[in-house]
Design an enzyme around this catalytic site. Structure first.
Site, PDB file in Angstrom:
ATOM      1  CB  THR A 170      -0.971  -0.001   1.194  1.00  0.00           C
ATOM      2  OG1 THR A 170      -0.242  -0.242   2.398  1.00  0.00           O
ATOM      3  CG2 THR A 170      -2.021  -1.072   1.023  1.00  0.00           C
ATOM      4  CE  LYS A 211       0.337  -3.321   3.426  1.00  0.00           C
ATOM      5  NZ  LYS A 211      -0.222  -2.322   4.416  1.00  0.00           N
ATOM      6  CB  THR A 246       3.183  -8.130  10.978  1.00  0.00           C
ATOM      7  OG1 THR A 246       3.508  -6.875  10.401  1.00  0.00           O
ATOM      8  CG2 THR A 246       3.181  -9.189   9.911  1.00  0.00           C
ATOM      9  CD  GLU A 299       2.285   4.930   6.733  1.00  0.00           C
ATOM     10  OE1 GLU A 299       1.489   4.432   5.919  1.00  0.00           O
ATOM     11  OE2 GLU A 299       1.942   5.534   7.758  1.00  0.00           O
ATOM     12  CG  ASN A 312      -0.137   8.125   8.448  1.00  0.00           C
ATOM     13  OD1 ASN A 312      -0.851   7.163   8.211  1.00  0.00           O
ATOM     14  ND2 ASN A 312       1.188   8.014   8.630  1.00  0.00           N
ATOM     15  CB  THR A 361      -7.305  13.739   0.667  1.00  0.00           C
ATOM     16  OG1 THR A 361      -6.114  13.935   1.437  1.00  0.00           O
ATOM     17  CG2 THR A 361      -8.517  13.706   1.572  1.00  0.00           C
TER      18      THR A 361
END
Length: 391
Positions: free
Chosen positions: A149, A173, A184, A263, A386, A391
């Site tokens: 993702t 992932k 996970t 991230e 995040n 959006t």
């Protein structure tokens, strides 16, 4: 993304089908991995009270310790959609089972992505119509890319059981919403070793507790966490200890890859806590450290502020046997507490913290237990990813 991940062949007895069905963009987002018949299988799943149908259905289908394959939908979690979401998940597995010539309850399901949006069933079912009766793809890296993702790299690991020929291959992932309470985000582990169902389940759960349960990016437990292992048995029986060692090698590698790719992450943080009352205390303290936003930002800023580590240890207020007089704190191999570090030493530590991997080592002086956990620094990139996610 990551088109250059080297190819890794799936273990004997498994084939994969990878496709794009248009869930969000033109990248691969749909995977079917299947054996020719049901094989030994085990799995662990999120304990979230908002678990999605992929989790509840898969947990139910694994009650007999067998599965023929796994279906993965990427970029849509299908969580919090009530009875309609459950119906969609059931219809998807029924359609795949029909293509494979098997039963829906022989299949497991994993989903990842935005919460609160139903599957685009028309697109999914059109994609299912292209699934061959026996998938023939053999590249694990292709599977790993299809389940991504916000991941920036595909995550693949492989190990040989003992001297071979049996192998263990895993893909995973996950880079955010990661504070596992069982496993996970999504991890698929395949082996051609012959392992009895009960033994497979026991060994997998033990390995998961030492690996996937020891990674944290942001303290948030996903609604869709899924880790499963399937054993085709094609390579024959193996030594159980050697199998667990290979399984752990694969799962630990995937765990570290997840932490490194958190991230917005720039630095992998490894926290080891030793001389603890037991492994549970060691893991609890280590997680308090790696989850601390202040520790994470100190690492990101290359600030050797060991006081933030002391603070994080102190947050474990129910561990009454922790006495600061018996605690030591190290960054790398340099002790910071209780022996003070001079200005030159702190400057050297700043250089160390600018590396792409930082180890924090703590001893508690409460016993002989130990644990290692993995996480990452906290950057502006994490906030941006995040803040803009839907959006």
């Amino acid at each position: 993304m990551d088109p250059l991940t080297p190819s890794v062949e799936l273990p004997a007895g498994f084939g994969a089908h990878v496709a794009n069905v248009g869930i969000r963009d033109d990248s691969a987002d749909f995977v079917v991995i299947a054996a020719r018949q049901p094989v030994a299988a085990a799995g662990v799943f999120t304990r979230s009270r908002f678990a999605g149908p992929s989790v509840t259905i898969s947990r139910h289908h694994l009650r007999d310790g067998q599965a023929r394959g796994v279906v993965v939908v990427s970029k849509n979690a299908n969580v919090a959609n009530g009875a309609a979401g459950e119906q969609d998940a059931g219809d998807l597995l029924a359609a795949v089972a029909d293509r494979l010539g098997g039963r829906p309850d022989d299949l497991l399901l994993a989903s990842t992505g935005v919460i609160g949006r139903r599957y685009p069933m028309e697109r999914l079912l059109a994609g299912v119509a292209e699934v061959p009766r026996q998938p023939t793809g053999t590249d694990a890296a292709t599977v790993a890319r299809a389940i991504m993702t916000t991941d920036t790299v595909a995550k693949v690991a492989t190990a040989i059981v003992g001297s071979g020929p049996a192998r263990v291959v895993g893909v995973a992932k996950g880079v955010g919403m990661i504070e596992p309470n069982m496993a996970t985000m999504i991890a698929l582990v395949l082996t051609d070793a012959a392992v009895a169902t009960a033994e497979l389940d026991r060994r997998f759960r033990a390995v998961v507790d030492r690996t996937f349960n020891c990674v944290s990016i942001d303290t948030d437990t996903s609604t869709s966490d899924t880790a499963v292992v399937l054993a085709s048995g094609v390579a024959g029986a193996v030594d159980a200890t050697a199998f667990e060692a290979a399984l752990e090698d694969v799962c630990r590698s995937l765990t570290k890859q997840i932490a490194r790719d958190g991230e917005g992450a720039e630095t992998l943080i490894e926290v080891h806590v030793g001389d603890a009352r037991d492994a549970d205390q060691a893991k609890r303290v280590a997680k308090a450290i790696v989850n601390s936003p202040l520790v994470k930002t100190a690492v990101h800023g290359a600030d050797p502020n060991w006081g933030r580590v002391a603070m994080a240890i102190g947050k474990c207020e129910d561990d009454l046997d922790i006495d600061p007089a018996r605690v030591t704190i190290r960054f790398g191999d340099r002790e910071l507490y209780p022996r003070p570090v001079d200005a030159a030493g702190l400057a050297g530590l700043s250089d160390y913290l600018r590396g792409d991997e930082v180890r924090i080592d703590v001893t508690l002086g409460t016993g002989a237990g130990e644990a290692t956990v993995w996480g990452c620094d906290l950057t502006a990139g994490y906030v941006r990813i995040n803040a803009d996610y839907t959006t």
